[in-house]
Design an enzyme around this catalytic site. Structure first.
Site, short mmCIF file in Angstrom:
data_model
loop_
_atom_site.label_atom_id
_atom_site.label_comp_id
_atom_site.label_asym_id
_atom_site.label_seq_id
_atom_site.Cartn_x
_atom_site.Cartn_y
_atom_site.Cartn_z
N GLY A 92 0.91 -1.22 -0.08
CA GLY A 92 -0.04 -0.07 -0.04
C GLY A 92 0.96 1.14 0.00
O GLY A 92 2.07 1.23 0.09
N GLY A 94 2.68 3.78 1.44
CA GLY A 94 3.44 4.11 2.62
C GLY A 94 3.69 5.53 2.84
O GLY A 94 3.53 6.09 4.09
N ARG A 95 3.81 6.13 1.81
CA ARG A 95 4.21 7.48 1.82
C ARG A 95 3.67 8.24 0.83
O ARG A 95 4.29 9.26 0.09
CB ARG A 95 5.75 7.72 1.68
CG ARG A 95 6.37 6.99 0.57
CD ARG A 95 7.64 7.33 0.13
NE ARG A 95 8.19 6.35 -0.80
CZ ARG A 95 9.63 6.71 -1.45
NH1 ARG A 95 10.29 7.76 -0.88
NH2 ARG A 95 9.93 6.07 -2.32
N LYS A 115 3.86 11.59 -3.81
CA LYS A 115 4.87 10.82 -3.24
C LYS A 115 5.69 11.56 -2.28
O LYS A 115 6.14 12.72 -2.77
CB LYS A 115 5.63 10.23 -4.40
CG LYS A 115 6.21 8.94 -4.10
CD LYS A 115 6.73 8.20 -5.63
CE LYS A 115 7.60 7.13 -5.26
NZ LYS A 115 7.91 6.66 -6.73
N ARG A 178 2.46 13.38 -8.90
CA ARG A 178 2.35 12.38 -10.15
C ARG A 178 0.97 12.22 -10.85
O ARG A 178 0.21 12.28 -10.16
CB ARG A 178 3.09 11.09 -9.81
CG ARG A 178 3.03 10.03 -10.71
CD ARG A 178 3.98 8.73 -10.18
NE ARG A 178 3.47 7.96 -9.68
CZ ARG A 178 3.82 6.97 -8.94
NH1 ARG A 178 4.88 6.55 -9.00
NH2 ARG A 178 2.95 6.13 -8.02
N ARG A 185 -2.86 -1.48 -9.87
CA ARG A 185 -1.61 -2.39 -10.13
C ARG A 185 -1.94 -3.80 -10.18
O ARG A 185 -3.06 -4.29 -9.66
CB ARG A 185 -0.69 -2.20 -8.96
CG ARG A 185 -0.39 -0.66 -8.61
CD ARG A 185 0.06 -0.30 -7.23
NE ARG A 185 0.02 1.25 -7.07
CZ ARG A 185 1.35 1.79 -6.86
NH1 ARG A 185 2.87 1.10 -7.05
NH2 ARG A 185 1.45 3.09 -6.69
N ASP A 254 3.58 -4.81 -7.61
CA ASP A 254 2.78 -3.84 -7.00
C ASP A 254 3.52 -2.56 -7.73
O ASP A 254 2.87 -1.53 -7.70
CB ASP A 254 3.19 -3.56 -5.54
CG ASP A 254 4.79 -3.40 -5.07
OD1 ASP A 254 5.37 -4.60 -5.43
OD2 ASP A 254 5.21 -2.62 -4.68
N ASN A 255 4.42 -2.91 -8.57
CA ASN A 255 5.14 -1.73 -9.63
C ASN A 255 4.83 -2.03 -11.10
O ASN A 255 5.44 -1.51 -11.97
CB ASN A 255 6.42 -1.55 -9.41
CG ASN A 255 6.90 -1.13 -7.99
OD1 ASN A 255 5.96 -0.42 -7.46
ND2 ASN A 255 8.10 -1.61 -7.54
N ASP A 264 6.65 3.84 -11.09
CA ASP A 264 7.57 3.68 -9.85
C ASP A 264 8.89 3.74 -10.25
O ASP A 264 9.59 2.59 -10.38
CB ASP A 264 7.14 2.61 -8.54
CG ASP A 264 6.03 3.15 -7.90
OD1 ASP A 264 5.62 4.28 -7.81
OD2 ASP A 264 5.41 2.17 -7.27
P1 AMP Z 1 8.50 1.27 -4.00
O1 AMP Z 1 9.84 0.14 -3.69
O2 AMP Z 1 8.77 2.65 -3.84
O3 AMP Z 1 7.71 0.55 -4.97
O4 AMP Z 1 7.89 0.83 -2.47
C1 AMP Z 1 7.48 -0.38 -1.85
C2 AMP Z 1 6.53 -0.06 -0.81
O5 AMP Z 1 7.47 0.71 0.56
C3 AMP Z 1 5.40 0.64 -0.92
O6 AMP Z 1 4.40 0.17 -0.11
C4 AMP Z 1 5.70 2.27 -0.31
O7 AMP Z 1 4.70 3.11 -0.28
C5 AMP Z 1 6.79 1.78 0.65
N1 AMP Z 1 7.72 2.85 0.98
C6 AMP Z 1 8.78 3.08 0.41
N2 AMP Z 1 9.52 3.94 1.09
C7 AMP Z 1 8.87 4.54 2.07
C8 AMP Z 1 9.07 5.29 2.96
N3 AMP Z 1 9.96 6.25 3.15
N4 AMP Z 1 8.04 5.60 3.98
C9 AMP Z 1 7.25 4.63 4.22
N5 AMP Z 1 6.72 3.72 3.17
C10 AMP Z 1 7.75 3.59 2.13
MG MG Z 2 6.06 1.07 -5.72
#
Ligand code: AMP
Ligand code: MG
Length: 487
Positions: A92, A94-95, A115, A178, A185, A254-255, A264
């Site tokens: 989900g 997260g940020r 983001k 974005r 996804r 998820d990407n 992503d």
């Molecule tokens: P990503 O590798 O960017 O596709 O992220 C994978 C997962 O990690 C997703 O659920 C993001 O929302 C979460 N995520 C990545 N970086 C952070 C962060 N700094 N804080 C909170 N969630 C994160």
């Molecule tokens: Mg992602």
């Protein structure tokens, strides 16, 4: 009275309203000192947003989500995903936050998404922040991909927040705004399916059909047609990545979008020396997402989508599995056809040539490029010069020009069209050393190198005097390039 933000934009909240099971209403954090770093004015205009307003202090608050129209419902979206092959049931945003949908000039909806807007209930151990370098990186690379004609999410803006963020060192925080056809996804379907609520999967499928593949809705089996449409879109997308030498770096489920847009941009890179094993991401130790593996991974990810849709492919689950397997078998065929067609175009050869001639020509090209570790982008552009009778630039790229000569003789016999080659072979791509240089300067407060690089890569096919350094490969001392995730 309406606030300026309300006058400027109305966010539809269809996803937020219809998918309460996988959309948690949430607010973006305030930023101590928002400063606009990048604004994509042409894109703003396509979206009906006034660039002058977006540049104003209220506009910045809209771009980072801390002041949105009162009828908007920003949400953190839930999704699952296979990360490097391992299933994570609850990832989900997260940020990140979905602000809502807005209408593009083409009449279709786009998601507006943030983001780096702070922790959400999906943040797990993360701090919820993003930093300037990686957000500018996504801005730059996604806009370069768009200019190359490759389906992708777009970048509307990057705003520095004025918040120091702890990474390996303390770095300046930022929010990326974005734009995407949607943020549904493969992992969204995995999440829906794992809830056990079949009705939710059905509604999500219907949502995806309406937003992305309305023609699938007109067929006898819309859910199967949806799957076939996603498969076709991904086969075409990944072929286009391969044709420009793009390595996504983190093709977790998820990407991978349902729309077929690249999404992503994390540890991505453009390959220079041709090598199917090229890997840039520091966390991809096994090379799962290496350049040459991308088609296989896409097919693997689509199998995960098929599993999630299985109950709808056919009433009889055995038949459903058969349909899925048969359809997945199509991926290779479609991918190969798209790749071959694209490769022939890069070689300036017209359609309809004898496959018994062109197939070995393409295979042998891959072999000579690989053996010579030849700069992939320079090769095709210089080959255009060879089609005009000027063979030295391209020969000079090979440690053993004789191997190339033998191949080139067969190629030239097919009468390549040099002008057609220049229309499909970019001169300027976001080369890794240029990206790093521009982002380092930007992080230190100087955006000029980034703007200059953007000028080159957002008009990639048009060779211009003065931009020579943007066409050249990395200097020898650049070394082995590594990109970092978790940014
Ligand atoms: P990503 O590798 O960017 O596709 O992220 C994978 C997962 O990690 C997703 O659920 C993001 O929302 C979460 N995520 C990545 N970086 C952070 C962060 N700094 N804080 C909170 N969630 C994160
Ligand atoms: Mg992602």
């Amino acid at each position: 009275m309406k606030t300026p933000a309300q006058q400027t934009v109305t966010f539809g909240g269809r996803f937020a309203r219809e998918f309460r099971e996988m959309a948690i209403p949430w607010r973006a954090e305030e930023a101590p000192d928002p400063q606009l770093l990048m604004l994509n004015e042409p894109l703003a205009i396509e979206l009906g947003l006034d660039p002058a307003f977006l540049r104003s202090s209220e506009g910045l608050l809209l771009l980072i989500g801390s002041q949105v129209p009162s009828d908007a419902t920003p949400v953190a979206q839930a999704y699952a995903g296979h990360q490097f092959g391992w299933y994570a049931p609850r990832l989900g945003d997260g940020r990140a936050l979905l602000l809502g949908e807005i209408a593009h000039a083409d009449g279709r909806l786009r998601d507006v998404h943030l983001k780096g807007s702070g922790r959400t209930p999906f943040a797990r151990g993360g701090d919820g922040w993003a930093v300037v370098g990686p957000m500018l990186r996504e801005y730059l690379v996604s806009e370069a991909m768009h200019a190359l004609g490759i389906p992708t999410t777009r970048s509307l803006a990057v705003v520095a927040t004025g918040r120091p963020v702890q990474r390996e060192t303390v770095l300046p925080g930022a929010v990326l705004t974005r734009i995407a056809s949607s943020h549904v996804r493969v992992g969204s379907f995995q999440y829906a399916r794992a809830t056990g609520d079949i009705g939710l999967v059905r509604r999500l499928a219907e949502y995806a059909i309406t937003r992305h593949y309305p023609a699938a809705g007109e067929t006898e089996n819309p859910y199967f047609a949806l799957f076939q449409s996603v498969l076709a879109a991904q086969a075409s997308l990944v072929a286009q990545w391969m044709l420009v030498g793009f390595v996504h770096g983190v093709m977790n489920t998820d990407n991978m979008t349902i729309s077929g847009e690249t999404i992503d941009y994390g540890p991505c890179a453009f390959m220079e020396a041709f090598d199917p094993a090229a890997v840039y991401s520091s966390i991809d130790e096994g090379g799962r997402y290496a350049y040459g593996n991308q088609p296989v991974v896409a097919e693997w990810n689509l199998a995960r989508l098929a599993e999630s849709l299985l109950p709808f492919l056919h009433d009889d689950q055995e038949k459903a599995v058969e349909l899925a397997v048969e359809s997945l078998g199509e991926f290779r065929r479609q991918y190969s056809a798209a790749w071959s067609e694209g490769m022939l175009a890069k070689l300036g050869l017209q359609d309809g040539l004898d496959g018994d001639v062109t197939s070995p020509l393409l295979d042998d090209l891959v072999a000579v490029l690989w053996t010579g570790r030849v700069d992939y982008t320079s090769f095709f552009r210089s080959l255009g010069k060879a089609a005009r009778g000027q063979a030295e630039p391209v020969r000079g790229l090979f440690p053993d020009p004789a191997a190339f000569d033998a191949w080139a003789e067969r190629w030239r016999a097919l009468s390549p069209d040099a002008d057609a080659m220049d229309r499909v072979n970019p001169v300027y791509i976001p080369r890794n050393h240029l990206v790093e240089e521009a982002l380092a300067a930007a992080t230190g407060g100087d955006l000029d190198p980034l703007h200059r690089l953007l000028v080159a890569v957002t008009n990639p096919y048009d060779e211009r005097p003065g931009l020579e350094r943007y066409a050249a490969g990395a200097p020898e001392d650049f070394g082995t390039y590594r990109t970092f995730c978790g940014t």
